[in-house]
Design a protein around this motif. Sequence first.
Motif, mmCIF file in Angstrom:
data_model
loop_
_atom_site.group_PDB
_atom_site.id
_atom_site.type_symbol
_atom_site.label_atom_id
_atom_site.label_comp_id
_atom_site.label_asym_id
_atom_site.label_seq_id
_atom_site.Cartn_x
_atom_site.Cartn_y
_atom_site.Cartn_z
ATOM 1 N N ALA A 77 0.843 -1.203 0.000
ATOM 2 C CA ALA A 77 0.000 0.000 0.000
ATOM 3 C C ALA A 77 0.881 1.257 0.000
ATOM 4 O O ALA A 77 0.522 2.290 -0.575
ATOM 5 C CB ALA A 77 -0.930 -0.013 1.210
ATOM 6 N N TYR A 78 2.045 1.152 0.629
ATOM 7 C CA TYR A 78 3.004 2.268 0.615
ATOM 8 C C TYR A 78 3.488 2.510 -0.820
ATOM 9 O O TYR A 78 3.619 3.652 -1.264
ATOM 10 C CB TYR A 78 4.158 1.931 1.567
ATOM 11 C CG TYR A 78 5.371 2.817 1.437
ATOM 12 C CD1 TYR A 78 5.382 4.112 1.952
ATOM 13 C CD2 TYR A 78 6.526 2.355 0.796
ATOM 14 C CE1 TYR A 78 6.497 4.917 1.834
ATOM 15 C CE2 TYR A 78 7.644 3.156 0.669
ATOM 16 C CZ TYR A 78 7.632 4.440 1.182
ATOM 17 O OH TYR A 78 8.729 5.243 1.050
ATOM 18 N N HIS A 79 3.718 1.435 -1.546
ATOM 19 C CA HIS A 79 4.144 1.598 -2.949
ATOM 20 C C HIS A 79 3.041 2.278 -3.771
ATOM 21 O O HIS A 79 3.319 3.102 -4.632
ATOM 22 C CB HIS A 79 4.528 0.245 -3.563
ATOM 23 C CG HIS A 79 5.619 -0.440 -2.786
ATOM 24 N ND1 HIS A 79 5.731 -1.802 -2.685
ATOM 25 C CD2 HIS A 79 6.647 0.080 -2.064
ATOM 26 C CE1 HIS A 79 6.786 -2.094 -1.934
ATOM 27 N NE2 HIS A 79 7.346 -0.980 -1.544
ATOM 28 N N SER A 80 1.793 1.917 -3.480
ATOM 29 C CA SER A 80 0.680 2.598 -4.171
ATOM 30 C C SER A 80 0.730 4.086 -3.839
ATOM 31 O O SER A 80 0.518 4.947 -4.697
ATOM 32 C CB SER A 80 -0.674 2.050 -3.714
ATOM 33 O OG SER A 80 -0.719 0.664 -3.860
ATOM 34 N N GLY A 81 1.012 4.384 -2.569
ATOM 35 C CA GLY A 81 1.102 5.785 -2.136
ATOM 36 C C GLY A 81 2.191 6.534 -2.888
ATOM 37 O O GLY A 81 2.025 7.705 -3.242
ATOM 38 N N LEU A 82 3.317 5.855 -3.140
ATOM 39 C CA LEU A 82 4.400 6.514 -3.887
ATOM 40 C C LEU A 82 3.925 6.929 -5.279
ATOM 41 O O LEU A 82 4.265 7.999 -5.781
ATOM 42 C CB LEU A 82 5.620 5.590 -3.982
ATOM 43 C CG LEU A 82 6.410 5.380 -2.673
ATOM 44 C CD1 LEU A 82 7.461 4.283 -2.858
ATOM 45 C CD2 LEU A 82 7.079 6.672 -2.218
ATOM 46 N N ILE A 83 3.124 6.074 -5.899
ATOM 47 C CA ILE A 83 2.583 6.451 -7.217
ATOM 48 C C ILE A 83 1.646 7.648 -7.054
ATOM 49 O O ILE A 83 1.599 8.548 -7.898
ATOM 50 C CB ILE A 83 1.844 5.265 -7.880
ATOM 51 C CG1 ILE A 83 2.769 4.052 -8.039
ATOM 52 C CG2 ILE A 83 1.254 5.674 -9.232
ATOM 53 C CD1 ILE A 83 3.956 4.263 -8.946
ATOM 54 N N GLY A 84 0.916 7.665 -5.939
ATOM 55 C CA GLY A 84 0.033 8.801 -5.647
ATOM 56 C C GLY A 84 0.802 10.113 -5.644
ATOM 57 O O GLY A 84 0.322 11.142 -6.112
ATOM 58 N N LYS A 85 2.020 10.074 -5.125
ATOM 59 C CA LYS A 85 2.847 11.295 -5.076
ATOM 60 C C LYS A 85 3.098 11.810 -6.499
ATOM 61 O O LYS A 85 2.931 12.990 -6.787
ATOM 62 C CB LYS A 85 4.166 10.976 -4.377
ATOM 63 C CG LYS A 85 5.170 12.121 -4.355
ATOM 64 C CD LYS A 85 6.455 11.657 -3.676
ATOM 65 C CE LYS A 85 7.579 12.648 -3.849
ATOM 66 N NZ LYS A 85 7.452 13.849 -3.020
ATOM 67 N N TYR A 86 3.490 10.899 -7.390
ATOM 68 C CA TYR A 86 3.767 11.324 -8.770
ATOM 69 C C TYR A 86 2.506 11.911 -9.404
ATOM 70 O O TYR A 86 2.568 12.924 -10.102
ATOM 71 C CB TYR A 86 4.259 10.136 -9.609
ATOM 72 C CG TYR A 86 5.675 9.717 -9.267
ATOM 73 C CD1 TYR A 86 6.752 10.251 -9.964
ATOM 74 C CD2 TYR A 86 5.927 8.815 -8.249
ATOM 75 C CE1 TYR A 86 8.057 9.878 -9.653
ATOM 76 C CE2 TYR A 86 7.226 8.434 -7.932
ATOM 77 C CZ TYR A 86 8.295 8.961 -8.641
ATOM 78 O OH TYR A 86 9.570 8.609 -8.334
ATOM 79 N N ALA A 87 1.359 11.264 -9.147
ATOM 80 C CA ALA A 87 0.123 11.703 -9.804
ATOM 81 C C ALA A 87 -0.343 13.052 -9.243
ATOM 82 O O ALA A 87 -0.670 13.969 -10.002
ATOM 83 C CB ALA A 87 -0.959 10.638 -9.623
ATOM 84 N N ILE A 88 -0.347 13.172 -7.917
ATOM 85 C CA ILE A 88 -0.885 14.405 -7.311
ATOM 86 C C ILE A 88 0.042 15.590 -7.607
ATOM 87 O O ILE A 88 -0.411 16.677 -7.949
ATOM 88 C CB ILE A 88 -1.099 14.210 -5.791
ATOM 89 C CG1 ILE A 88 -2.166 13.142 -5.543
ATOM 90 C CG2 ILE A 88 -1.499 15.521 -5.120
ATOM 91 C CD1 ILE A 88 -2.315 12.703 -4.100
ATOM 92 N N GLU A 89 1.343 15.343 -7.501
ATOM 93 C CA GLU A 89 2.255 16.473 -7.765
ATOM 94 C C GLU A 89 2.173 16.905 -9.228
ATOM 95 O O GLU A 89 2.143 18.081 -9.543
ATOM 96 C CB GLU A 89 3.689 16.101 -7.370
ATOM 97 C CG GLU A 89 3.824 16.026 -5.849
ATOM 98 C CD GLU A 89 5.251 15.889 -5.346
ATOM 99 O OE1 GLU A 89 6.129 15.504 -6.130
ATOM 100 O OE2 GLU A 89 5.465 16.163 -4.143
#
Length: 604
Positions: free
Chosen positions: A299-311
Motif C-alpha cells: 500500500a506504501y508503494h501505491s502511495g508513492l505512485i500517488g505522489k507522482y500523480a498528485i504532484e
Amino acid sequence: MGYVGHQQALEVVLDGLRRLEYRGYDSAGVSVLGNDGLQVERKAGKLANLEELLSGRDLPGTLAIGHTRWATHGPPTDANAHPHVDCAGRVAVVHNGTIENFELLVAGLQERGHQRRSDTDTEVVAHLVEERYDGDLPATVRSICKDLEGSFVLVISHADEPGLIVAARRNLPLVIGLGDGENFVGSDVTAFIAHTREARAVEQDQVVEVRREGVTVTDLDGSVVQGPSYHVDWDTEAAEKGGYEFFMLKEMDEQPAAVRETLGGRLTAEGLLHLDELSMSDEDVRGIEQVFIVACGSAYHSGLIGKYAIERWARIPVQVEMASEFRYRDPVLGRNTLVIAVSQSGETADTLEAVRHARSQRAWVLAVTNTVGSTISRESDAAFYTRGGPEVAVASTKAVMTQITAMYVVGLYLAQLRGTRDADEVRAHMRDLQSIPDLVQELLDRMEPVRELARDLKDEPRVLFLGRHVGYPMALEGALKLKELAYVSAEGFPAGEIKHGPIALVEQGVPVVVLAPRHALQAKLVNNVQEVRARGARTIVIATDGDESVTPYADHVIKIPDTKSLLTPLLMLVPMQVLSAEVARARGLDVDQPRNLAKSVTVE
Ligand code: F6R
C-alpha cells in the motif's frame, strides 16, 4: 445463491453460503418463499450470527435466496445486509456489484413515494420491481436491467411467483446449477457443488428463470438463448478457487474487473470527476497546502505512485511515509494538510495509529481502503472505497492495482477542483484510465513466457529490480512480491542510484529486472541496463510493445502494452506478480500463505 426444488430451501442456501464463506464478507442474509409468504432474515457479521438468529425458527419453503455481503455502499449493518425488500415486503433482492446510477434512481423512487430503508444501491432494484411488476417477473427484471448502469449479479424472488427465481448478470460471474427436480444459481459452483455437478455459465446481459422443473436463459430482449452445460469435476477446494491452484492467481485475473469497479460511477454526465466521498468543501480543497500519504508494504508503494500523480496533476507537494515511522517523527501537520491513509484491510495497526495522530493534529484524513466499515475508514474524516472485492491471498495484487487507480482518481479530482488541469485534460486522462482494464486483460493473456522465465529463475538466491520515475516504486513492489512469496533476497532501487553503491551486488549471472517502459527517462535507463550488463548481470527488461531500443541489451524482454507513462505502473505490476507467483510455485511454496505473514497486520 438461489435455490428452488424439493428440499427445505433454507438449509440448502445456508449450506451454500457456508461454502462461499472463503470469498470474504461482512454480513449475511436469506429469504425463504413458502406458504407463509416471503420471510427475510439478515445479520451483520459472520454467518454464525445469522444462524443464531434463525436457530429454533422454522422458515419452511422450497425456494430461497441468500447472500454474503462485502460492503460497498453503507457500512456492514443488519439494515444494509441483503436481501433487500420493496415497500410491501413482497420482493426480495440480493446483488453483487455496483449500480452506478443508483442515486438518480433513488431520487425518482423517493419522488414517487417509495421508502428507502438502507444505504445500499441494491435496494433500488426491489422498489423498481415493485413499481414495474405486472405478473411477469422475468420481463420486469429485463426491463430494469436496461436501466441499470454498472455491474451486477441480481437474484430476485417475488411473493406472487412462488416457484420462480429470476437472476441477471452484467460484468460479474453467475453460474447455474442444474439438478434433478431442483435448480440453483450461485456466484460460483461451490455454492451448489454438494448437490449437483452439472453447471452452465451465464453470459453478459442475460436473464435466467430458475424453476424446479428447469431453467430458461434469455437476453435482455427476451429471446431464449441456448448454451452449453458442463460437468464440474473439481473438488471443493479447487472449486473455491474457481479452478485456480491458488487464490492469488485467481485474484490476479480479477484485476481488470476490479479496476473497472474502482473507476465506476466517478464521472458526471459531462465527463468530469465527482468525489463526494472526500467530504471536503471546494474551498477547503483549494486551501490544501500539503499532502501526506501514509501506508505500509504494498500500500506504501501505491502511495508513492500517488505522489507522482498528485504532484504532476494537482501541483501540491506530497510526502509519502511508511505509517510505522510517521507519528514518531512528529511531522508538521495542520488544518491545511490532507493525509491520505492507504490500506486494503483498513485494519493495519500502524496505519491506524498514523490516522489517529494526523487527526489529533487537525489534518483532514482520507482513507483509501477496500473495506467498508473498517476501523481506518471509521476513524478517518472521509473514505474512498476501492471496491476491489475481497482478497484472500496474503500477497496483495488486485488491492494494489485498485489503490494505484484510486491514487490517479484522487490526483485528477484535486487537479480539477484546483484548476491546475482543465476539463478537457481531466476527461482525456480518465479515458486513458478507462482503457487500462482491457490492457491488463491483454497482458494477462500473454504471460506464458514470463512463467517459463520464472521457472528458469527458481534457484536464484538474489534478484535486483531497477526503475526510474514511477518505475521506481514498482521496482520496490516487484522486489517485495518476490521476497514475500518466494523468499528470494530481492531489492528494488532507483536505477540512477545503483552507481552509488548497489552496483557492487552485481556479479556474473545475477538477474536484474529493469522496468523500462517508454518514457522521458528511457534513454538513461538504457544506459543503466548497459552498466549492469557490462558487469555480468542477466538482464530482464520490461519494455513497451513496439519499442526495441533496449532489446540489444536485454537477455529477456517482457513487453507490456503502450499507455501514458504515468499509468504504466498498472501494467508493470502484472509481469512482476506472475514472476513471483511462479517462482514460488516452482519452489513448491504455498503461494497464498507465505511463511510468517498475515493478511491483516493488527499489531504495531
Ligand atoms: C504485500 C502485502 C502487504 C500489505 C501491507 C498493508 O503483498 O500484502 O505489504 O500491503 O501489510 O496492508 P493493508 O493494505 O491491509 O493496510
